[in-house]
Design an enzyme around this catalytic site. Sequence first.
Site, PDB file in Angstrom:
ATOM      1  N   ASP A   1       0.873  -1.161   0.000  1.00 44.15           N
ATOM      2  CA  ASP A   1       0.000   0.000   0.000  1.00 44.15           C
ATOM      3  C   ASP A   1       0.920   1.223   0.000  1.00 44.15           C
ATOM      4  OD1 ASP A   1      -2.227   1.785   0.593  1.00 44.15           O
ATOM      5  OD2 ASP A   1      -1.485   1.777   2.649  1.00 44.15           O
ATOM      6  N   VAL A   2       0.517   2.297  -0.633  1.00 38.18           N
ATOM      7  CA  VAL A   2       1.420   3.455  -0.757  1.00 38.18           C
ATOM      8  C   VAL A   2       1.046   4.573   0.217  1.00 38.18           C
ATOM      9  CG1 VAL A   2       2.301   5.245  -2.316  1.00 38.18           C
ATOM     10  CG2 VAL A   2       1.955   2.897  -3.156  1.00 38.18           C
TER      11      VAL A   2
END
Length: 234
Positions: free
Chosen positions: A13-14
């Site tokens: 996930d960023v």
Amino acid sequence: MLRLSDFDAVTFDVYGTLIDWEPSIVAFLTEWARKAGVKADGEELIMAFDRARAEIQKERPAHLYPEVLRRCFDRISAEFGVPVDAGQREAFSRTPHEWPAYSDASEGLKTLQVRAKIGALSNIDNASLSSSCAKMDIRFDIVVTAERVGAYKPAQEHFDTAIADLDALGIPRSRILHVGQSLRADITPANKLGLKNAWINRPQRLLGLSGEGAAEARPDLTVESLAELLDAIA
């Protein structure tokens, strides 16, 4: 215990995990609230944002992320009973290009990429992700965005696409580690798909820790930073 030697790919996930978006969103909404005469603190504002985006991201056809932010701004304005400021609405839609990276993101990703493929699974548009990758000075081996798949995590399309991309590189799902800050959007769906996962529980951050599915999350490892994750799995 998780060991990096057991994996050939680490997917991330960023936003919230590698990009520290929450303080910037709080700052923007706090200034908006001050100007609009809204009496709400930072936690109330960020949770209003979290509720709004969770609902808007379920809509189909999926909106590009700038439009998600516009619609979030509309809902937050309505929740606090003030008219929508068109200029502020548009400014809010551009904020992803300003969100900074966590200090451990660039070095940590580069360290991992020496030993494994790295992937981005992000609820974002392609242009915003490009800005964030430039801030981290990183090029992911695979990239799955909401724009690419037409859906937002926790929708399974994100994960199915990433698993297929890595399978094309000869990496089976059993050799994938998924890393995220959001219980709702990352850890719970990873559990459902049988993906080993690590939760980076960044201190004093709230987005993605509540709402539908969050209480079901069962991370295989919990740490507070990417640097701590690398120490734990090295």
